[in-house]
Each structure stands twice: as C-alpha cells, then as structure tokens.
Design a protein around this motif. Structure first.
Motif, PDB file in Angstrom:
ATOM      1  N   LEU A 231      -1.458   6.947  -0.524  1.00  0.00           N
ATOM      2  CA  LEU A 231      -0.682   5.778  -0.944  1.00  0.00           C
ATOM      3  C   LEU A 231      -1.361   5.051  -2.105  1.00  0.00           C
ATOM      4  N   ALA A 232      -2.684   4.919  -2.029  1.00  0.00           N
ATOM      5  CA  ALA A 232      -3.417   4.241  -3.100  1.00  0.00           C
ATOM      6  C   ALA A 232      -3.324   5.023  -4.410  1.00  0.00           C
ATOM      7  N   LYS A 233      -3.425   6.361  -4.300  1.00  0.00           N
ATOM      8  CA  LYS A 233      -3.278   7.196  -5.499  1.00  0.00           C
ATOM      9  C   LYS A 233      -1.905   7.007  -6.128  1.00  0.00           C
ATOM     10  N   ARG A 234      -0.851   6.962  -5.304  1.00  0.00           N
ATOM     11  CA  ARG A 234       0.503   6.784  -5.824  1.00  0.00           C
ATOM     12  C   ARG A 234       0.645   5.429  -6.508  1.00  0.00           C
ATOM     13  N   LEU A 235       0.049   4.387  -5.938  1.00  0.00           N
ATOM     14  CA  LEU A 235       0.098   3.066  -6.566  1.00  0.00           C
ATOM     15  C   LEU A 235      -0.545   3.088  -7.950  1.00  0.00           C
ATOM     16  N   LEU A 236      -1.703   3.722  -8.046  1.00  0.00           N
ATOM     17  CA  LEU A 236      -2.385   3.803  -9.334  1.00  0.00           C
ATOM     18  C   LEU A 236      -1.535   4.519 -10.365  1.00  0.00           C
ATOM     19  N   ARG A 237      -0.910   5.625  -9.981  1.00  0.00           N
ATOM     20  CA  ARG A 237      -0.080   6.377 -10.916  1.00  0.00           C
ATOM     21  C   ARG A 237       1.152   5.577 -11.336  1.00  0.00           C
ATOM     22  N   GLU A 238       1.815   4.950 -10.369  1.00  0.00           N
ATOM     23  CA  GLU A 238       3.011   4.169 -10.693  1.00  0.00           C
ATOM     24  C   GLU A 238       2.666   2.981 -11.586  1.00  0.00           C
ATOM     25  N   ALA A 239       1.482   2.414 -11.382  1.00  0.00           N
ATOM     26  CA  ALA A 239       1.071   1.236 -12.155  1.00  0.00           C
ATOM     27  C   ALA A 239       0.838   1.549 -13.629  1.00  0.00           C
ATOM     28  N   HIS A 241       2.927   2.836 -15.603  1.00  0.00           N
ATOM     29  CA  HIS A 241       4.128   2.642 -16.418  1.00  0.00           C
ATOM     30  C   HIS A 241       5.104   1.624 -15.820  1.00  0.00           C
ATOM     31  N   ALA A 242       4.648   0.823 -14.858  1.00  0.00           N
ATOM     32  CA  ALA A 242       5.543  -0.143 -14.217  1.00  0.00           C
ATOM     33  C   ALA A 242       5.100  -1.579 -14.499  1.00  0.00           C
ATOM     34  N   ARG A 243       6.009  -2.508 -14.323  1.00  0.00           N
ATOM     35  CA  ARG A 243       5.687  -3.925 -14.451  1.00  0.00           C
ATOM     36  C   ARG A 243       4.921  -4.402 -13.224  1.00  0.00           C
ATOM     37  N   LEU A 244       4.160  -5.475 -13.370  1.00  0.00           N
ATOM     38  CA  LEU A 244       3.416  -6.037 -12.245  1.00  0.00           C
ATOM     39  C   LEU A 244       4.342  -6.370 -11.089  1.00  0.00           C
ATOM     40  N   THR A 245       5.498  -6.965 -11.382  1.00  0.00           N
ATOM     41  CA  THR A 245       6.415  -7.340 -10.305  1.00  0.00           C
ATOM     42  C   THR A 245       6.872  -6.108  -9.513  1.00  0.00           C
ATOM     43  N   ASP A 246       7.091  -5.008 -10.203  1.00  0.00           N
ATOM     44  CA  ASP A 246       7.505  -3.778  -9.522  1.00  0.00           C
ATOM     45  C   ASP A 246       6.378  -3.228  -8.650  1.00  0.00           C
ATOM     46  N   ILE A 247       5.150  -3.282  -9.170  1.00  0.00           N
ATOM     47  CA  ILE A 247       4.013  -2.783  -8.400  1.00  0.00           C
ATOM     48  C   ILE A 247       3.748  -3.666  -7.185  1.00  0.00           C
ATOM     49  N   LEU A 248       3.954  -4.965  -7.327  1.00  0.00           N
ATOM     50  CA  LEU A 248       3.791  -5.851  -6.165  1.00  0.00           C
ATOM     51  C   LEU A 248       4.782  -5.496  -5.065  1.00  0.00           C
ATOM     52  N   GLU A 249       6.012  -5.200  -5.454  1.00  0.00           N
ATOM     53  CA  GLU A 249       7.017  -4.804  -4.455  1.00  0.00           C
ATOM     54  C   GLU A 249       6.624  -3.485  -3.782  1.00  0.00           C
ATOM     55  N   LEU A 250       6.173  -2.518  -4.606  1.00  0.00           N
ATOM     56  CA  LEU A 250       5.772  -1.226  -4.052  1.00  0.00           C
ATOM     57  C   LEU A 250       4.536  -1.379  -3.167  1.00  0.00           C
ATOM     58  N   SER A 251       3.611  -2.254  -3.585  1.00  0.00           N
ATOM     59  CA  SER A 251       2.400  -2.501  -2.801  1.00  0.00           C
ATOM     60  C   SER A 251       2.742  -3.071  -1.431  1.00  0.00           C
ATOM     61  N   ALA A 252       3.696  -3.990  -1.399  1.00  0.00           N
ATOM     62  CA  ALA A 252       4.103  -4.570  -0.123  1.00  0.00           C
ATOM     63  C   ALA A 252       4.690  -3.503   0.801  1.00  0.00           C
ATOM     64  N   ALA A 253       5.500  -2.616   0.238  1.00  0.00           N
ATOM     65  CA  ALA A 253       6.100  -1.548   1.033  1.00  0.00           C
ATOM     66  C   ALA A 253       5.029  -0.584   1.544  1.00  0.00           C
ATOM     67  N   PHE A 254       4.085  -0.217   0.673  1.00  0.00           N
ATOM     68  CA  PHE A 254       3.022   0.692   1.087  1.00  0.00           C
ATOM     69  C   PHE A 254       2.120   0.053   2.145  1.00  0.00           C
ATOM     70  N   GLN A 255       1.846  -1.250   1.988  1.00  0.00           N
ATOM     71  CA  GLN A 255       1.031  -1.934   2.975  1.00  0.00           C
ATOM     72  C   GLN A 255       1.718  -1.959   4.329  1.00  0.00           C
ATOM     73  N   ALA A 256       3.027  -2.157   4.320  1.00  0.00           N
ATOM     74  CA  ALA A 256       3.778  -2.176   5.579  1.00  0.00           C
ATOM     75  C   ALA A 256       3.640  -0.838   6.296  1.00  0.00           C
ATOM     76  N   LEU A 257       3.624   0.259   5.527  1.00  0.00           N
ATOM     77  CA  LEU A 257       3.429   1.580   6.119  1.00  0.00           C
ATOM     78  C   LEU A 257       1.988   1.757   6.609  1.00  0.00           C
ATOM     79  N   ALA A 258       1.032   1.362   5.781  1.00  0.00           N
ATOM     80  CA  ALA A 258      -0.376   1.571   6.108  1.00  0.00           C
ATOM     81  C   ALA A 258      -0.799   0.777   7.340  1.00  0.00           C
ATOM     82  N   HIS A 259      -0.279  -0.447   7.497  1.00  0.00           N
ATOM     83  CA  HIS A 259      -0.652  -1.279   8.638  1.00  0.00           C
ATOM     84  C   HIS A 259      -0.258  -0.657   9.978  1.00  0.00           C
TER      85      HIS A 259
END
Length: 282
Positions: A231-239, A241-259
C-alpha cells in the motif's frame, strides 16, 4: 527456490539459456538478466516477455514483498541490441516507421508499464554498466545500489535516436529535469559516484558487495507488514502524478484497509508489550 513459470527459451545460436533467471529468498524475489555474453542486452521480444512474466509472477505472489533486479556477469544491462537495430529486426526498427512504432509499443514499452505498476518494492542491484534501456530500467526501480565500477548512460542520442522506453519520463522524476536533460541530450556516461551525487543511485559499494547490500536493503523492507509495504509503495507511485488532495483521499482509504489487518493489530500489541512483532501478511 524458483518461482513463476519456466523462462522461455530462444532458438538462436548461443541463446539456449533463458534470458531471465528467478530465485526466491523468503519474502525477496531475485530476477537476474542472464545473457552475460552480450552484457545482458535486450534484443528480442522473447527477452521482454520473459522479464515481464518474471515481474508479474513475483508481484502476484502474496509471499513476496521486495524484488531485486540485477545482471549476470560484468554488466547490469547494455540496453538494446545494436546489431538488431542495424539488421532491422527484434525490438527496434522494422521495415516502416508505422511498423517500428507498433513494435516499440507491443514490445519493449511493456516493460516500463509493468515495472511502474508493481505493488512490491523494487531494488536495482547495478553490478556493472547500465546503458540506454538498462539505465532506464534501473531508474524505474524504487531504489538502486551500484557497484563502484558501474557506469550509467542515457545514450540514445549517441545512436541518433531518442529514449523509446520511458526514460524521458522516469529520469526527470528521479534526478530532476535539468539533470535528466543533461543525461539525455549529451548522452554522456557517468560513474556510479556521479550517479549517487545526482540522486540516480542510493548507495555505491565495492563490486563484490552489491548483492549483499541489495539483500540487506531488501531485508529492511521485507521485515515490515507485507500488505502495508504494498500500500505504501502504491501511494508513493500515485503521488508522482496526483494532487495532494487526491493523495490525501487515497491515503485515508489505504489507512482504513491497513487498520483492519492482523499485522497492524500485532504491531500495536507488540509495541505495548515491548516485544518484537511477528508479521504474517494477514
């Protein structure tokens, strides 16, 4: 221990061995270019297919967290096959510009697509020269360890061509636009120390220590919860070419899965109990 399907064999003289060798050491997969006689040049579509199959097989294995890409012999990869360019066969130029364009798209360009999409972490253990396509493949990995005698070059311009494999995209993301422009427009060859100075390489070590250092780096990654690594690798790759707001949304979704993973719960319990965690990938 090998993983994935058996490598495909090429019928050309001297090419009976598979282009790619694969091994598995715990949560680490090792993929080795296996054509030292040609300095691991990539010249045939079967070469591309073998490499892609090995990458996808490792990524599809939930027991793998890290992949090390390296070369047999004295080179990481000398890039494309110049003989094939002259003879207009293989992965490069064909009879017409339209044929050549289609050839690149269906062949060598599939490698950066797959490398960029891998969920597992990737380390290039650059044991020798990484030239042209070889340089770009190393740059497409997440991390790079290089031998002191390794050399790097985005040398397409020296052959009167341009980067055809995504080098114009990846190099500036690794070293910045100006450094990438210097590499691409001059085609100059740089040493491992120079590559480290511009951020193209993470660490330079004596040649005999390259795989030891790559394995040690892989172990530092692989010791962590496998799902969180992906999940962390995917966040780095998506970041990239994405806007901060988009990465924050994706981060929240990934955190929900990781927790909700058992490994997260184990990490918390181990921290509270002051003991080493035991991660299972669950």
């Amino acid at each position: 221990m090998a993983f994935g399907r058996a490598a495909r064999r090429n019928g050309e003289p001297g090419m009976s061995e598979p282009f790619v060798l694969t091994e598995r050491e715990g949560r680490v997969a090792i993929v080795t270019f296996n054509r030292p006689a040609t300095r691991n040049a990539i010249g045939e579509h079967t070469d591309c297919e073998e490499l892609i199959a090995a990458l996808r097989s490792a990524d599809a294995d939930p027991g793998v967290s890290v992949l090390i890409l390296t070369g047999a012999g004295s080179a990481f990869s000398a890039g494309g096959n110049i003989q094939g360019m002259r003879d207009r066969n293989g992965i490069g130029p064909l009879a017409t510009p339209a044929d050549t364009r289609a050839n690149y798209r269906r062949g060598v360009q599939q490698i950066p697509r797959v490398l960029a999409e891998l969920e597992i972490a990737t380390i290039a253990a650059v044991n020798g020269h990484a030239i042209g396509l070889g340089c770009d493949l190393a740059a497409l990995c997440d991390l790079r360890v290089a031998a002191e005698n390794a050399k790097f070059a985005a040398s397409f311009i020296k052959m009167g061509i341009t980067p055809g494999d995504g080098g114009a995209w990846v190099l500036q993301r690794v070293v910045g636009y100006s450094r990438a422009a210097e590499l691409v427009l001059t085609g100059d060859t740089i040493t491992a120390v120079e590559a480290a100075a511009i951020g193209l390489v993470n660490k330079v070590v004596p040649a005999e220590n390259v795989m030891r250092e790559a394995r040690a780096l892989a172990a530092r990654i692989a010791v962590n919860p496998p799902r969180s690594v992906r999940l962390a690798k995917r966040l780095l790759r998506e970041a990239q070419h994405a806007r901060l707001t988009d990465i924050l949304e994706l981060s929240a979704a990934f955190q929900a899965l990781a927790h909700e993973t058992a490994d997260h719960k184990e990490a918390v319990e181990a921290f509270v109990e002051k003991r080493a965690p035991v991660f299972t990938g669950a």
